[in-house]
Scaffold this motif. Structure first.
Motif, PDB file in Angstrom:
ATOM      1  N   PHE A 106       0.844  -1.196   0.000  1.00 53.17           N
ATOM      2  CA  PHE A 106       0.000   0.000   0.000  1.00 53.17           C
ATOM      3  C   PHE A 106       0.886   1.255   0.000  1.00 53.17           C
ATOM      4  O   PHE A 106       0.651   2.197  -0.761  1.00 53.17           O
ATOM      5  N   ALA A 107       1.941   1.240   0.818  1.00 54.83           N
ATOM      6  CA  ALA A 107       2.833   2.408   0.899  1.00 54.83           C
ATOM      7  C   ALA A 107       3.501   2.686  -0.450  1.00 54.83           C
ATOM      8  O   ALA A 107       3.807   3.836  -0.774  1.00 54.83           O
ATOM      9  N   GLU A 108       3.687   1.625  -1.248  1.00 52.28           N
ATOM     10  CA  GLU A 108       4.356   1.788  -2.557  1.00 52.28           C
ATOM     11  C   GLU A 108       3.361   1.945  -3.706  1.00 52.28           C
ATOM     12  O   GLU A 108       3.740   1.833  -4.873  1.00 52.28           O
ATOM     13  N   ARG A 109       2.053   2.198  -3.398  1.00 51.60           N
ATOM     14  CA  ARG A 109       1.022   2.241  -4.451  1.00 51.60           C
ATOM     15  C   ARG A 109       1.329   3.314  -5.483  1.00 51.60           C
ATOM     16  O   ARG A 109       1.926   4.346  -5.154  1.00 51.60           O
ATOM     17  N   GLU A 110       0.867   3.052  -6.732  1.00 53.87           N
ATOM     18  CA  GLU A 110       1.128   4.004  -7.827  1.00 53.87           C
ATOM     19  C   GLU A 110       0.455   5.341  -7.566  1.00 53.87           C
ATOM     20  O   GLU A 110       1.054   6.398  -7.677  1.00 53.87           O
ATOM     21  N   ASP A 111      -0.861   5.281  -7.215  1.00 50.89           N
ATOM     22  CA  ASP A 111      -1.625   6.502  -6.984  1.00 50.89           C
ATOM     23  C   ASP A 111      -1.611   6.822  -5.482  1.00 50.89           C
ATOM     24  O   ASP A 111      -2.401   6.295  -4.707  1.00 50.89           O
ATOM     25  N   GLN A 112      -0.682   7.703  -5.095  1.00 55.48           N
ATOM     26  CA  GLN A 112      -0.484   7.976  -3.667  1.00 55.48           C
ATOM     27  C   GLN A 112      -1.665   8.725  -3.041  1.00 55.48           C
ATOM     28  O   GLN A 112      -1.739   8.865  -1.816  1.00 55.48           O
ATOM     29  N   SER A 113      -2.627   9.205  -3.894  1.00 56.50           N
ATOM     30  CA  SER A 113      -3.781   9.919  -3.328  1.00 56.50           C
ATOM     31  C   SER A 113      -4.838   8.927  -2.801  1.00 56.50           C
ATOM     32  O   SER A 113      -5.748   9.319  -2.066  1.00 56.50           O
ATOM     33  N   GLN A 114      -4.728   7.649  -3.184  1.00 55.59           N
ATOM     34  CA  GLN A 114      -5.708   6.650  -2.725  1.00 55.59           C
ATOM     35  C   GLN A 114      -5.537   6.382  -1.229  1.00 55.59           C
ATOM     36  O   GLN A 114      -4.412   6.156  -0.757  1.00 55.59           O
ATOM     37  N   SER A 115      -6.687   6.374  -0.494  1.00 49.15           N
ATOM     38  CA  SER A 115      -6.625   6.036   0.938  1.00 49.15           C
ATOM     39  C   SER A 115      -6.460   4.530   1.082  1.00 49.15           C
ATOM     40  O   SER A 115      -6.653   3.768   0.131  1.00 49.15           O
ATOM     41  N   ARG A 116      -6.134   4.091   2.312  1.00 50.03           N
ATOM     42  CA  ARG A 116      -5.966   2.650   2.563  1.00 50.03           C
ATOM     43  C   ARG A 116      -7.274   1.903   2.253  1.00 50.03           C
ATOM     44  O   ARG A 116      -7.267   0.857   1.605  1.00 50.03           O
ATOM     45  N   ALA A 117      -8.416   2.480   2.716  1.00 48.18           N
ATOM     46  CA  ALA A 117      -9.706   1.801   2.494  1.00 48.18           C
ATOM     47  C   ALA A 117      -9.988   1.690   0.992  1.00 48.18           C
ATOM     48  O   ALA A 117     -10.448   0.640   0.510  1.00 48.18           O
ATOM     49  N   GLU A 118      -9.703   2.748   0.253  1.00 51.75           N
ATOM     50  CA  GLU A 118      -9.948   2.718  -1.202  1.00 51.75           C
ATOM     51  C   GLU A 118      -9.046   1.684  -1.880  1.00 51.75           C
ATOM     52  O   GLU A 118      -9.482   0.911  -2.729  1.00 51.75           O
ATOM     53  N   TRP A 119      -7.765   1.689  -1.483  1.00 47.86           N
ATOM     54  CA  TRP A 119      -6.803   0.790  -2.123  1.00 47.86           C
ATOM     55  C   TRP A 119      -7.133  -0.663  -1.807  1.00 47.86           C
ATOM     56  O   TRP A 119      -7.147  -1.520  -2.680  1.00 47.86           O
ATOM     57  N   TYR A 120      -7.442  -0.957  -0.527  1.00 51.24           N
ATOM     58  CA  TYR A 120      -7.802  -2.328  -0.123  1.00 51.24           C
ATOM     59  C   TYR A 120      -9.116  -2.743  -0.818  1.00 51.24           C
ATOM     60  O   TYR A 120      -9.255  -3.888  -1.252  1.00 51.24           O
ATOM     61  N   GLY A 121     -10.091  -1.807  -0.895  1.00 56.78           N
ATOM     62  CA  GLY A 121     -11.386  -2.118  -1.523  1.00 56.78           C
ATOM     63  C   GLY A 121     -11.203  -2.446  -2.995  1.00 56.78           C
ATOM     64  O   GLY A 121     -11.777  -3.423  -3.512  1.00 56.78           O
ATOM     65  N   ALA A 122     -10.375  -1.642  -3.693  1.00 52.54           N
ATOM     66  CA  ALA A 122     -10.123  -1.872  -5.124  1.00 52.54           C
ATOM     67  C   ALA A 122      -9.409  -3.207  -5.316  1.00 52.54           C
ATOM     68  O   ALA A 122      -9.697  -3.954  -6.267  1.00 52.54           O
ATOM     69  N   LEU A 123      -8.502  -3.530  -4.383  1.00 55.16           N
ATOM     70  CA  LEU A 123      -7.763  -4.798  -4.467  1.00 55.16           C
ATOM     71  C   LEU A 123      -8.721  -5.990  -4.312  1.00 55.16           C
ATOM     72  O   LEU A 123      -8.665  -6.956  -5.090  1.00 55.16           O
TER      73      LEU A 123
ATOM     74  N   GLY B 265     -15.726  -9.571  -0.233  1.00 56.39           N
ATOM     75  CA  GLY B 265     -15.600  -8.163  -0.588  1.00 56.39           C
ATOM     76  C   GLY B 265     -14.553  -7.365   0.162  1.00 56.39           C
ATOM     77  O   GLY B 265     -14.570  -6.129   0.128  1.00 56.39           O
ATOM     78  N   ARG B 266     -13.649  -8.033   0.849  1.00 59.83           N
ATOM     79  CA  ARG B 266     -12.623  -7.299   1.611  1.00 59.83           C
ATOM     80  C   ARG B 266     -11.443  -8.202   1.895  1.00 59.83           C
ATOM     81  O   ARG B 266     -11.544  -9.430   1.743  1.00 59.83           O
ATOM     82  N   LEU B 267     -10.334  -7.586   2.338  1.00 61.06           N
ATOM     83  CA  LEU B 267      -9.202  -8.378   2.813  1.00 61.06           C
ATOM     84  C   LEU B 267      -9.517  -8.895   4.225  1.00 61.06           C
ATOM     85  O   LEU B 267     -10.344  -8.305   4.928  1.00 61.06           O
TER      86      LEU B 267
END
Ligand code: NDP
Length: 262
Positions: free
Chosen positions: A198-215, A224-226
């Motif tokens: 998550f810390a190395e994500r391409e789009d640094q504007s994404q929140s943790r919840a958004e990034w985990y949800g998209a994943l 529907g979740r990790l």
């Protein structure tokens, strides 16, 4: 939840973070005394200080080491015996996954991955086996769904995970009836590994919840979740407990329904 570990002793490798740490906490809350190890001494000491504060010095023992060093693991087992006198449960959890395709995995990477996955089971199992036999104890291995459902972007981890699963099946027969051997097959659990990605994500504007949800959506996880580390720890604690006394050679999937095989 209390899994019935009063008076028992558990060892958790990789106990300073993520699933290992959640397992240590669950086992302590269930009455066990716990020995944990990890390589990074500073983080291990910080974690141990909190565990000692919450559960008492007499129930916690931490040692900095790599499970890939057989001498250090043997010494650790000797110290656990001197300190607690027994070992009822060994949780082989230490490690991490490797992101690579066949094309970008070198021979050195293959060797390192096989060494990590196999010897993180072999060294602790060998070192703690005499105590486990005496206690009629249990081993729980933390493995991955990749063992059965390989992913091309984790080609050597998937392959090594399948080898581990095969080894565990042999161990469950060879060590019976004294020691039960089971595993959890994890899907995606939001622990240290995913925090780093998550810390190395391409789009640094994404929140943790958004990034985990998209994943979770991208992977098609039915729930529907990790998963949370505590959810993996609950399965590990169950498999090691008296409630699982007739279970050996089994694997329990903790993946939110991610597997596609029956
Ligand atoms: P974390 O990175 O949060 O924790 C890994 C732990 O293992 C740390 O305490 C780390 O400490 C320790 N560790 C790593 N290598 C060694 C070593 N050679 N010797 C001793 N300790 C070691 O990861 P997770 O909690 O996610 O991972 C736990 C296990 O679950 C791993 O085996 C991982 O591969 C497996 N897994 C995780 C999945 C997930 O989605 N999270 C999915 C499938 C499997 P230190 O670095 O200080 O040594």
């Amino acid at each position: 939840m209390h899994y019935g570990y009063d008076g028992k002793v558990a060892v958790v490798t990789g106990g300073s973070s993520g699933i290992g740490l959640a397992t240590v906490e669950t086992l302590l809350q269930s009455g066990a005394s716990v020995a944990l190890c990890a390589r990074t001494e500073s983080r291990l000491n910080d974690v141990a200080a909190v565990l000692i504060r919450d559960h008492g010095e007499e129930r916690v023992f931490a040692r900095a080491l790599s499970v890939l060093e057989p001498g250090a693991v043997k010494d650790f087992a000797g110290s656990v015996e001197a300190r607690f006198g027994r070992c009822d449960l060994l949780v082989n959890n230490a490690g991490q996954g490797r992101l690579s395709t066949f094309e970008d995995t070198s021979d050195e990477d293959w060797r390192a991955e096989y060494e990590l996955k196999l010897f993180s089971q072999i060294h602790p199992t060998r070192a703690f086996l005499p105590m486990l036999r005496r206690a009629k104890g249990a081993i729980v291995a933390v493995n991955s769904l990749l063992a059965y459902q390989p992913e091309p972007h984790m080609v050597c981890t998937s392959s090594a995970r399948a080898g581990v699963q095969n080894l565990l099946k042999s161990l469950s027969v060879e060590l019976a009836p004294d020691v039960r051997v089971n595993s959890v097959l994890l899907g995606l659990v939001g622990s240290g590994q995913w925090s780093r990605r998550f810390a190395e994500r391409e789009d640094q504007s994404q929140s943790r919840a958004e990034w985990y949800g998209a994943l979770a959506a991208k992977k098609g996880i039915p729930l529907g979740r990790l998963g949370n580390p505590a959810e993996a720890a609950a399965a590990i604690a169950f498999l090691g407990s008296p409630a699982a006394s007739y279970i050996t050679g089994a694997q329990l999937e903790v993946s939110g329904g991610l597997s596609r095989y029956i």
